[in-house]
Design a protein around this motif. Structure first.
Motif, mmCIF file in Angstrom:
data_model
loop_
_atom_site.group_PDB
_atom_site.id
_atom_site.type_symbol
_atom_site.label_atom_id
_atom_site.label_comp_id
_atom_site.label_asym_id
_atom_site.label_seq_id
_atom_site.Cartn_x
_atom_site.Cartn_y
_atom_site.Cartn_z
ATOM 1 N N HIS A 33 -71.457 13.600 -118.545
ATOM 2 C CA HIS A 33 -71.323 12.373 -117.752
ATOM 3 C C HIS A 33 -70.572 11.302 -118.536
ATOM 4 C CE1 HIS A 33 -72.346 9.039 -115.086
ATOM 5 N NE2 HIS A 33 -72.801 8.388 -116.137
ATOM 6 N N LEU A 34 -70.932 11.104 -119.794
ATOM 7 C CA LEU A 34 -70.285 10.070 -120.606
ATOM 8 C C LEU A 34 -68.816 10.394 -120.854
ATOM 9 C CD1 LEU A 34 -73.097 9.394 -123.245
ATOM 10 C CD2 LEU A 34 -72.381 7.871 -121.391
ATOM 11 N N LEU A 35 -68.519 11.684 -121.101
ATOM 12 C CA LEU A 35 -67.131 12.087 -121.349
ATOM 13 C C LEU A 35 -66.268 11.826 -120.120
ATOM 14 C CD1 LEU A 35 -65.136 13.645 -123.311
ATOM 15 C CD2 LEU A 35 -65.663 15.645 -121.901
ATOM 16 N N LEU A 36 -66.748 12.250 -118.942
ATOM 17 C CA LEU A 36 -65.965 12.068 -117.717
ATOM 18 C C LEU A 36 -65.857 10.595 -117.334
ATOM 19 C CD1 LEU A 36 -67.202 15.105 -115.589
ATOM 20 C CD2 LEU A 36 -65.231 14.948 -117.124
ATOM 21 N N LYS A 37 -66.883 9.836 -117.631
ATOM 22 C CA LYS A 37 -66.840 8.395 -117.380
ATOM 23 C C LYS A 37 -65.760 7.747 -118.249
ATOM 24 C CE LYS A 37 -69.871 4.309 -117.418
ATOM 25 N NZ LYS A 37 -71.266 3.841 -117.715
ATOM 26 N N ARG A 44 -57.987 7.452 -115.796
ATOM 27 C CA ARG A 44 -58.147 7.594 -114.344
ATOM 28 C C ARG A 44 -58.323 9.048 -113.916
ATOM 29 N NH1 ARG A 44 -53.680 3.201 -112.012
ATOM 30 N NH2 ARG A 44 -54.476 1.400 -113.184
ATOM 31 N N VAL A 45 -58.984 9.829 -114.746
ATOM 32 C CA VAL A 45 -59.300 11.213 -114.397
ATOM 33 C C VAL A 45 -60.471 11.214 -113.419
ATOM 34 C CG1 VAL A 45 -60.157 13.422 -115.273
ATOM 35 C CG2 VAL A 45 -58.455 12.128 -116.580
ATOM 36 N N THR A 46 -60.301 11.873 -112.281
ATOM 37 C CA THR A 46 -61.328 11.900 -111.247
ATOM 38 C C THR A 46 -61.870 13.312 -111.057
ATOM 39 O OG1 THR A 46 -59.750 12.343 -109.470
ATOM 40 C CG2 THR A 46 -60.141 10.018 -110.059
ATOM 41 N N PHE A 47 -62.958 13.413 -110.312
ATOM 42 C CA PHE A 47 -63.512 14.721 -109.992
ATOM 43 C C PHE A 47 -62.509 15.538 -109.186
ATOM 44 C CE2 PHE A 47 -68.335 15.292 -110.444
ATOM 45 C CZ PHE A 47 -68.345 14.612 -111.648
ATOM 46 N N LYS A 48 -61.687 14.886 -108.392
ATOM 47 C CA LYS A 48 -60.699 15.610 -107.584
ATOM 48 C C LYS A 48 -59.703 16.342 -108.479
ATOM 49 C CE LYS A 48 -57.436 15.040 -103.760
ATOM 50 N NZ LYS A 48 -56.835 14.098 -102.782
ATOM 51 N N GLN A 49 -59.270 15.689 -109.560
ATOM 52 C CA GLN A 49 -58.344 16.337 -110.488
ATOM 53 C C GLN A 49 -59.020 17.501 -111.215
ATOM 54 O OE1 GLN A 49 -57.580 12.589 -112.387
ATOM 55 N NE2 GLN A 49 -55.425 12.610 -111.782
ATOM 56 N N LEU A 50 -60.275 17.321 -111.591
ATOM 57 C CA LEU A 50 -61.020 18.401 -112.227
ATOM 58 C C LEU A 50 -61.252 19.553 -111.256
ATOM 59 C CD1 LEU A 50 -63.532 16.163 -114.158
ATOM 60 C CD2 LEU A 50 -62.012 17.835 -115.228
ATOM 61 N N SER A 82 -74.092 11.673 -109.682
ATOM 62 C CA SER A 82 -74.066 11.530 -111.135
ATOM 63 C C SER A 82 -73.900 10.073 -111.547
ATOM 64 C CB SER A 82 -72.935 12.379 -111.723
ATOM 65 O OG SER A 82 -73.135 13.755 -111.441
ATOM 66 N N ASP A 83 -73.042 9.361 -110.822
ATOM 67 C CA ASP A 83 -72.831 7.948 -111.137
ATOM 68 C C ASP A 83 -74.114 7.143 -110.929
ATOM 69 O OD1 ASP A 83 -70.216 8.434 -111.789
ATOM 70 O OD2 ASP A 83 -69.399 7.796 -109.865
ATOM 71 N N ASN A 84 -74.839 7.462 -109.856
ATOM 72 C CA ASN A 84 -76.072 6.736 -109.564
ATOM 73 C C ASN A 84 -77.171 7.059 -110.566
ATOM 74 O OD1 ASN A 84 -74.914 5.531 -107.322
ATOM 75 N ND2 ASN A 84 -75.650 7.083 -105.901
ATOM 76 N N GLU A 117 -60.602 10.206 -129.125
ATOM 77 C CA GLU A 117 -60.857 11.100 -130.250
ATOM 78 C C GLU A 117 -62.346 11.280 -130.533
ATOM 79 O OE1 GLU A 117 -58.632 8.687 -130.248
ATOM 80 O OE2 GLU A 117 -56.714 9.763 -130.413
ATOM 81 N N LEU A 118 -63.094 10.206 -130.625
ATOM 82 C CA LEU A 118 -64.513 10.315 -130.949
ATOM 83 C C LEU A 118 -65.292 11.017 -129.842
ATOM 84 C CD1 LEU A 118 -65.290 6.834 -132.567
ATOM 85 C CD2 LEU A 118 -65.122 9.051 -133.707
ATOM 86 N N GLN A 119 -64.975 10.686 -128.598
ATOM 87 C CA GLN A 119 -65.675 11.305 -127.471
ATOM 88 C C GLN A 119 -65.401 12.813 -127.409
ATOM 89 O OE1 GLN A 119 -63.812 8.538 -127.241
ATOM 90 N NE2 GLN A 119 -65.319 6.959 -126.719
#
Length: 207
Positions: A33-37, A44-50, A82-84, A117-119
């Motif tokens: 969740h934190l990585l995708l956030k 601007r990577v979204t679930f649609k792109q994934l 997931s956001d909620n 990099e850190l994430q």
């Protein structure tokens, strides 16, 4: 009971379930969740792109036979849930299937975009821990290596996201290598959890 203390030792027989620690509302769900956030915030990577990435013509191992439908993981409904919840809402088996795919997405896409990099290091370290736990299900592993991998991930996670995003599971994870040494195998609740599904399917339509 004083007479039982020499025979029953609750503190030393207590067992943390690695499936829940890492995959069922655990470290892996929180990390993903934190990585995708962060990817959404920076690039601007979204679930649609994934979803498009996951729907490509990948070849999956027998273990990942459901992988052909893995792109269904990245739906708008799941993103909203997931956001909620501030964690990635997913079942443990889904997490096992999705983390190698997201890791490849990170290698091939996110690294080239830069700025995370850190994430990414934290996510890769988590992937290495999960790889070792996979290996422990198949046979003996070096528990010292697993302990070092868990410690490394904890350090990198704290550097990437701060102490406010540390969870009790990050502490529980350190017990798992000791449990493997104690039991000579890796215990978990996968089979028991799967048995929850038939009654859930029956009860879901009922009010």
């Amino acid at each position: 009971d004083m007479s039982l203390r020499g025979h029953l030792k609750p503190a030393t027989s207590f067992t943390y379930d690695w499936m829940h620690v890492f995959l069922s509302n655990g470290i892996g769900n929180h990390e993903l969740h934190l990585l995708l956030k962060e990817a959404k915030s920076q690039h601007r990577v979204t679930f649609k792109q994934l979803d498009m990435f996951a729907a490509a013509s990948w070849k999956y191992s027998n273990f990942m036979s459901p992988g052909k439908n893995l792109h269904k993981f990245f739906t708008e409904v799941r993103q909203k849930a997931s956001d909620n919840a501030e964690t990635c809402k997913a079942m443990a088996t889904e997490m096992l299937m999705v983390y190698p795919l997201v890791r490849h997405f990170a290698y091939t896409i996110l690294e080239n975009l830069g700025g995370m990099e850190l994430q990414l290091l934290s996510f890769y370290a988590l992937g290495y821990v999960l790889d070792l736990l996979h290996a422990a299900k198949r046979g003996p592993i070096h528990t010292v290596e697993l302990q070092a991998a868990i410690s490394l991930h904890g350090d990198l996670h704290q550097r990437a996201y701060g102490t406010e995003n540390l969870k009790p599971d990050h502490r529980y994870a350190h017990h798992i290598p000791l449990q493997i040494t104690r039991d000579h195998l890796l215990l978990d609740t996968f089979v028991l959890e799967r048995k929850h599904q038939p009654p859930k399917r029956s009860s879901a339509p009922c009010k």
